[in-house]
Design an enzyme around this catalytic site. Structure first.
Site, short mmCIF file in Angstrom:
data_model
loop_
_atom_site.label_atom_id
_atom_site.label_comp_id
_atom_site.label_asym_id
_atom_site.label_seq_id
_atom_site.Cartn_x
_atom_site.Cartn_y
_atom_site.Cartn_z
N LYS A 22 0.81 -1.20 0.00
CA LYS A 22 0.00 0.00 0.00
C LYS A 22 0.85 1.27 0.00
CE LYS A 22 -3.38 -2.17 3.11
NZ LYS A 22 -4.01 -2.04 4.44
N GLY A 23 2.02 1.18 0.58
CA GLY A 23 2.80 2.36 0.96
C GLY A 23 3.04 3.38 -0.14
N GLU A 62 7.97 2.62 -5.39
CA GLU A 62 7.89 2.09 -4.03
C GLU A 62 8.04 3.22 -3.03
OE1 GLU A 62 7.17 0.02 -1.95
OE2 GLU A 62 7.93 -1.99 -2.29
N ASP A 110 14.29 -1.39 1.77
CA ASP A 110 14.95 -1.68 3.04
C ASP A 110 15.96 -2.80 2.78
OD1 ASP A 110 15.50 -2.16 5.69
OD2 ASP A 110 13.45 -2.50 6.31
N PHE A 127 12.61 3.85 12.37
CA PHE A 127 11.24 3.61 11.91
C PHE A 127 10.62 4.92 11.44
CE2 PHE A 127 7.30 1.71 11.31
CZ PHE A 127 7.51 0.35 11.33
N VAL A 128 10.20 4.95 10.18
CA VAL A 128 9.62 6.17 9.62
C VAL A 128 8.16 5.94 9.24
CG1 VAL A 128 11.73 7.29 8.82
CG2 VAL A 128 10.65 5.58 7.38
N ASP A 134 3.46 3.34 7.08
CA ASP A 134 2.64 3.08 8.26
C ASP A 134 3.43 2.52 9.43
OD1 ASP A 134 3.07 0.47 7.05
OD2 ASP A 134 1.50 -0.25 8.39
N ARG A 147 -0.40 6.53 7.82
CA ARG A 147 -0.13 6.67 6.38
C ARG A 147 -0.59 8.04 5.87
NH1 ARG A 147 1.16 1.56 4.20
NH2 ARG A 147 0.06 -0.21 5.10
C1 PRP Z 1 7.28 -2.13 2.82
C2 PRP Z 1 7.59 -1.31 1.57
C3 PRP Z 1 8.19 -2.33 0.66
C4 PRP Z 1 8.89 -3.29 1.61
C5 PRP Z 1 10.34 -2.95 1.64
O1 PRP Z 1 6.06 -2.75 2.61
O2 PRP Z 1 6.45 -0.73 1.03
O3 PRP Z 1 7.22 -3.01 -0.10
O4 PRP Z 1 8.33 -3.09 2.90
O5 PRP Z 1 11.05 -3.86 2.41
P1 PRP Z 1 12.25 -4.74 1.89
O6 PRP Z 1 13.15 -3.87 1.03
O7 PRP Z 1 12.94 -5.18 3.16
O8 PRP Z 1 11.70 -5.91 1.13
P2 PRP Z 1 5.15 -3.32 3.77
O9 PRP Z 1 5.35 -4.81 3.85
O10 PRP Z 1 5.40 -2.54 5.03
O11 PRP Z 1 3.69 -3.08 3.21
P3 PRP Z 1 2.88 -1.71 2.94
O12 PRP Z 1 3.47 -1.09 1.70
O13 PRP Z 1 1.49 -2.20 2.74
O14 PRP Z 1 3.05 -0.82 4.14
#
Ligand code: PRP
Length: 178
Positions: free
Chosen positions: A46-47, A102, A106, A155-156, A162, A168
């Site tokens: 979703k982010g 994205e 991370d 943590f951001v 979120d 969000r």
């Molecule tokens: C977050 C972000 C990426 C992923 C990055 O998604 O949006 O998709 O984590 O992490 P990585 O580089 O370690 O793979 P999240 O799972 O928090 O879902 P969201 O977008 O719904 O918040």
């Protein structure tokens, strides 16, 4: 109603003005790079939805948009490793120029997985644009082509990001103080 995040300290990391300037600069670069190309922008839910909405509206070239939802499993703060596609794109990408958008990279595991799966659909090109790049946490060699801000570990939240589905909607990006 109070949520856990309401009891945590947080400070602004990037204000909405700073974000706005950086998103517009990225949008101009992308518009130059994709001039005359057949661009489809794919957001990872979703982010990414807030960043992507601002980015495409600051671009000076046309594009089509689509979304995927990717879920990774494992503990919440470390990553994860196994990625599952729970919502696929709906527009075929064969022969198209694809820009994946994205909110944050991370470990890199999510984007590495998705880009590999997209390659099997034979787009003409694939590039990746991330709003935030948490470089120190990388577990793959993955590099984004366009980066809004590089950040340290921490943590951001806000601007689409979120904490347990909270925050969000915030227009600025905050660092949660732990
Ligand atoms: C977050 C972000 C990426 C992923 C990055 O998604 O949006 O998709 O984590 O992490 P990585 O580089 O370690 O793979 P999240 O799972 O928090 O879902 P969201 O977008 O719904 O918040």
């Amino acid at each position: 109603m109070k949520h856990a995040i309401d009891h945590m300290g947080k400070k602004i990391l990037f204000s909405r003005d700073v974000i706005d300037r950086q998103v517009k600069a990225l949008a101009l670069r992308i518009s130059e790079d994709y001039r005359e190309q057949d661009l489809i922008v794919i957001g990872v839910l979703k982010g990414a939805f807030v960043f992507m909405a601002d980015l495409i509206r600051s671009m000076t070239i046309p594009c089509q948009i689509d979304f995927v939802r990717l879920t990774s499993y494992g503990s919440a703060s470390t990553s994860r490793g196994e990625v599952t596609l729970t919502k696929d794109i709906e527009i075929p990408v064969e022969g198209r120029d694809v820009l994946v958008v994205e909110d944050i990279i991370d470990t890199g595991i999510t984007l590495a997985y998705f880009v590999e799966s997209l390659k099997r659909r034979n787009p003409r090109s694939i590039k990746v644009c991330v709003f935030l790049d948490k470089r120190s946490r990388r577990k793959t060699a993955f590099e984004a082509d366009y980066v809004g801000f590089t950040i340290d570990d921490g943590f951001v939240v806000g601007y689409g990001l979120d904490f347990d589905e909270q925050a969000r909607f915030l227009p600025d990006v905050y660092l949660i103080e732990t």
